[in-house]
Design an enzyme around this catalytic site. Structure first.
Site, PDB file in Angstrom:
ATOM      1  N   CYS A 166       1.040  -1.147  -0.103  1.00  0.00           N
ATOM      2  CA  CYS A 166       0.022  -0.148  -0.016  1.00  0.00           C
ATOM      3  C   CYS A 166       0.546   1.317  -0.123  1.00  0.00           C
ATOM      4  O   CYS A 166       0.334   2.337  -0.521  1.00  0.00           O
ATOM      5  CB  CYS A 166      -0.863  -0.071   1.218  1.00  0.00           C
ATOM      6  SG  CYS A 166      -2.089  -1.405   1.185  1.00  0.00           S
ATOM      7  N   HIS A 222      -3.890   7.106   1.419  1.00  0.00           N
ATOM      8  CA  HIS A 222      -4.103   5.786   0.934  1.00  0.00           C
ATOM      9  C   HIS A 222      -5.625   5.390   1.445  1.00  0.00           C
ATOM     10  O   HIS A 222      -6.125   5.890   2.376  1.00  0.00           O
ATOM     11  CB  HIS A 222      -3.372   4.611   1.609  1.00  0.00           C
ATOM     12  CG  HIS A 222      -3.521   3.227   1.375  1.00  0.00           C
ATOM     13  ND1 HIS A 222      -3.629   2.722   0.026  1.00  0.00           N
ATOM     14  CD2 HIS A 222      -3.635   2.348   2.100  1.00  0.00           C
ATOM     15  CE1 HIS A 222      -3.864   1.642  -0.083  1.00  0.00           C
ATOM     16  NE2 HIS A 222      -3.963   1.317   1.290  1.00  0.00           N
ATOM     17  N   ASN A 267      -9.890  -0.871  -1.495  1.00  0.00           N
ATOM     18  CA  ASN A 267      -8.649  -0.908  -1.391  1.00  0.00           C
ATOM     19  C   ASN A 267      -7.706  -1.217  -2.898  1.00  0.00           C
ATOM     20  O   ASN A 267      -7.596  -2.389  -2.930  1.00  0.00           O
ATOM     21  CB  ASN A 267      -7.915  -1.317  -0.170  1.00  0.00           C
ATOM     22  CG  ASN A 267      -6.429  -1.158   0.056  1.00  0.00           C
ATOM     23  OD1 ASN A 267      -5.793  -0.583  -0.739  1.00  0.00           O
ATOM     24  ND2 ASN A 267      -6.169  -1.724   1.437  1.00  0.00           N
TER      25      ASN A 267
HETATM   26  O1  UT7 Z   1      -3.856  -1.091   3.253  1.00  0.00           O
HETATM   27  C1  UT7 Z   1      -3.542  -1.386   4.547  1.00  0.00           C
HETATM   28  C2  UT7 Z   1      -4.246  -2.707   4.973  1.00  0.00           C
HETATM   29  N1  UT7 Z   1      -5.379  -2.853   5.471  1.00  0.00           N
HETATM   30  C3  UT7 Z   1      -6.003  -2.088   6.557  1.00  0.00           C
HETATM   31  O2  UT7 Z   1      -5.635  -1.004   6.849  1.00  0.00           O
HETATM   32  C4  UT7 Z   1      -6.971  -2.625   7.274  1.00  0.00           C
HETATM   33  C5  UT7 Z   1      -7.141  -2.261   8.569  1.00  0.00           C
HETATM   34  N2  UT7 Z   1      -8.335  -3.066   9.309  1.00  0.00           N
HETATM   35  C6  UT7 Z   1      -9.628  -2.553   9.181  1.00  0.00           C
HETATM   36  O3  UT7 Z   1      -9.753  -1.901   8.503  1.00  0.00           O
HETATM   37  C7  UT7 Z   1     -10.458  -3.350  10.112  1.00  0.00           C
HETATM   38  O4  UT7 Z   1      -9.910  -4.086  10.902  1.00  0.00           O
HETATM   39  C8  UT7 Z   1     -11.434  -4.379   9.174  1.00  0.00           C
HETATM   40  C9  UT7 Z   1     -12.315  -3.252   8.253  1.00  0.00           C
HETATM   41  C10 UT7 Z   1     -10.525  -5.311   8.354  1.00  0.00           C
HETATM   42  C11 UT7 Z   1     -12.133  -4.971  10.151  1.00  0.00           C
HETATM   43  O5  UT7 Z   1     -12.892  -4.221  10.970  1.00  0.00           O
HETATM   44  P1  UT7 Z   1     -13.035  -4.798  12.472  1.00  0.00           P
HETATM   45  O6  UT7 Z   1     -13.814  -3.795  13.245  1.00  0.00           O
HETATM   46  O7  UT7 Z   1     -11.639  -4.893  13.036  1.00  0.00           O
HETATM   47  O8  UT7 Z   1     -13.489  -6.205  12.759  1.00  0.00           O
HETATM   48  P2  UT7 Z   1     -13.194  -7.524  13.128  1.00  0.00           P
HETATM   49  O9  UT7 Z   1     -12.191  -8.034  12.207  1.00  0.00           O
HETATM   50  O10 UT7 Z   1     -12.829  -7.447  14.701  1.00  0.00           O
HETATM   51  O11 UT7 Z   1     -14.600  -8.596  13.008  1.00  0.00           O
HETATM   52  C12 UT7 Z   1     -15.812  -7.940  13.599  1.00  0.00           C
HETATM   53  C13 UT7 Z   1     -16.795  -9.315  13.608  1.00  0.00           C
HETATM   54  C14 UT7 Z   1     -16.121 -10.608  13.744  1.00  0.00           C
HETATM   55  O12 UT7 Z   1     -17.318 -11.340  14.236  1.00  0.00           O
HETATM   56  P3  UT7 Z   1     -17.496 -11.571  15.710  1.00  0.00           P
HETATM   57  O13 UT7 Z   1     -16.341 -12.242  16.231  1.00  0.00           O
HETATM   58  O14 UT7 Z   1     -17.634 -10.292  16.492  1.00  0.00           O
HETATM   59  O15 UT7 Z   1     -18.711 -12.254  15.792  1.00  0.00           O
HETATM   60  C15 UT7 Z   1     -15.945 -10.918  12.317  1.00  0.00           C
HETATM   61  O16 UT7 Z   1     -16.196 -12.271  12.214  1.00  0.00           O
HETATM   62  O17 UT7 Z   1     -17.109  -9.049  12.126  1.00  0.00           O
HETATM   63  C16 UT7 Z   1     -16.976 -10.358  11.336  1.00  0.00           C
HETATM   64  N3  UT7 Z   1     -16.788 -10.077   9.969  1.00  0.00           N
HETATM   65  C17 UT7 Z   1     -17.571  -9.753   8.938  1.00  0.00           C
HETATM   66  N4  UT7 Z   1     -18.825  -9.712   9.118  1.00  0.00           N
HETATM   67  C18 UT7 Z   1     -19.539  -9.627   7.836  1.00  0.00           C
HETATM   68  C19 UT7 Z   1     -15.588  -9.857   9.609  1.00  0.00           C
HETATM   69  N5  UT7 Z   1     -15.720  -9.612   8.164  1.00  0.00           N
HETATM   70  C20 UT7 Z   1     -16.911  -9.817   7.806  1.00  0.00           C
HETATM   71  C21 UT7 Z   1     -17.427  -9.407   6.711  1.00  0.00           C
HETATM   72  N6  UT7 Z   1     -18.865  -9.399   6.819  1.00  0.00           N
HETATM   73  N7  UT7 Z   1     -16.751  -9.211   5.416  1.00  0.00           N
END
Ligand code: UT7
Length: 337
Positions: free
Chosen positions: A114, A264, A294
């Site tokens: 990125c 980004h 992204n």
């Molecule tokens: O370019 C540089 C690289 N990337 C980044 O900078 C990304 C940085 N991180 C993020 O943007 C966020 O961490 C994400 C958008 C990827 C995820 O958001 P989050 O609030 O950290 O969610 P999480 O991974 O903690 O997941 C929360 C819940 C989980 O369920 P439980 O355990 O609470 O029941 C996941 O299983 O959301 C669930 N989940 C989804 N649900 C529906 C994870 N992915 C999905 C999905 N759809 N696609």
């Protein structure tokens, strides 16, 4: 004679096929609501044919060269940033060079994910200022869609990424007025490999056994990106805010003097948090993640091109840019467009 590096041409290209969050609901056990709330993404472009990374790069490059008012024969170096190369080797820049019909000019592929565009801009600036090169083509291009786990197992990563390419031409000009001239003013580059496995594709690789990948690894999905989203999020906000502040200091400009911020695009919430930490008015940030997801190394040049087309980025404006990604790598730039 003193030189400056000016961005003289910008171009971009995305594949025509749009995949909305609703399309993903059908295959990934996800919802439009979850994706929009957590990331801001509404849709992304994914190739649905044999298009390669260098094909996207070619379209963006031809537009950037045309918009620079140059002929492709004027280009004397290509810097190609991607994490989704056409082949393991040689670098995708070589394939692009052949498609452009250019021969012998230097080609450099870089692997900073990125942060690829910021690294490429910094490298191009150094070559231009040294006097060795006149017109450097920078390309950021990604085809993520062919390398995502499109089953519910991969939903935490696969909803985030889109395909696309952006290119800029950086040209050598005489420096006349350091305050007013269009030029790259400062760039800063960072990395911390202690976090390499927080966002990575493990296999194939020579660290993965004699055949570089096994059937068990494929079954486990190690050929797909794995991410610890929360860790990446926390580091991204901290590092982007930090390096924006320090690059502005180096460039001797106040954050308040910056006309436009090109960040980004990994998550709208990351960019809002950075804006909040630095008291940047949200309307000064040009976000594109809603429609592209992204696109990693393509994100900043693609956003720059959209900002120009929207009339938001105009010649003479002071721009600050920052990115964070896998590596971890991060970096920032201040330039007068
Ligand atoms: O370019 C540089 C690289 N990337 C980044 O900078 C990304 C940085 N991180 C993020 O943007 C966020 O961490 C994400 C958008 C990827 C995820 O958001 P989050 O609030 O950290 O969610 P999480 O991974 O903690 O997941 C929360 C819940 C989980 O369920 P439980 O355990 O609470 O029941 C996941 O299983 O959301 C669930 N989940 C989804 N649900 C529906 C994870 N992915 C999905 C999905 N759809 N696609």
């Amino acid at each position: 004679m003193k030189y400056r590096s000016e961005i003289t041409g910008v171009g971009s290209y995305v594949p025509p096929k749009v995949f909305t969050n609703f399309d993903l609901e059908k295959i990934l056990d996800t919802t439009d609501e979850w994706i929009q709330q957590r990331t801001g993404i509404i849709e992304r472009h994914w190739v649905d044919d044999e298009t390669s990374n260098s094909d996207l790069g070619l379209e963006a490059s031809l537009l950037a060269i045309k918009n620079a008012g140059l002929d492709k024969k004027d280009i004397d170096m290509i810097i190609y940033a991607t994490l989704s190369p056409d082949h393991e080797f040689p670098g995708t820049g070589c394939f692009l060079q052949a498609k452009l019909g250019l021969h012998e000019i230097a080609v450099l592929d870089i692997r900073q994910q990125c942060t690829g565009f910021i690294y490429a801009l910094s490298i191009a600036d150094k070559f231009i200022l040294s006097g060795s090169h006149k017109n450097i083509l920078i390309v950021g291009s990604e085809i993520h869609s062919k390398g995502l786990d499109k089953t519910p197992r991969g939903r935490n990563v696969s909803v985030l990424f889109g395909d696309g390419a952006g290119a800029v031409v950086v040209s050598r000009k005489e420096l006349l007025d350091s305050k007013k001239d269009s030029r790259v003013i400062a760039t800063q580059l960072f990395a911390d490999g202690a976090f390499a496995k927080e966002l990575w594709i493990e296999a194939p690789g020579v660290a993965c056994g004699n055949d570089r990948i096994s059937k068990e690894m494929l079954d486990e999905g190690l050929q797909y990106p794995q991410m610890n989203g929360k860790t990446v999020f926390v580091h991204a906000t901290k590092r982007m805010a930090e390096c924006l502040g320090s690059v502005c200091q180096e460039a001797n400009v106040n954050l308040a003097d910056v006309d436009l911020f090109l960040f980004h695009q990994a998550n709208l919430r990351i960019n809002s948090k950075v804006a909040e930490m630095l008291s940047i008015p949200e309307e000064k940030i040009f976000n594109t993640i809603q429609n592209y997801g992204n696109t990693t190394a393509a994100t900043i040049p693609l956003g720059m091109d959209d900002a120009i087309k929207a009339g938001v980025l105009k010649k003479g404006m002071l721009v600050a840019s920052a990115a964070f990604g896998s590596g971890f790598t991060w970096g920032s730039a201040v330039f007068r467009y």
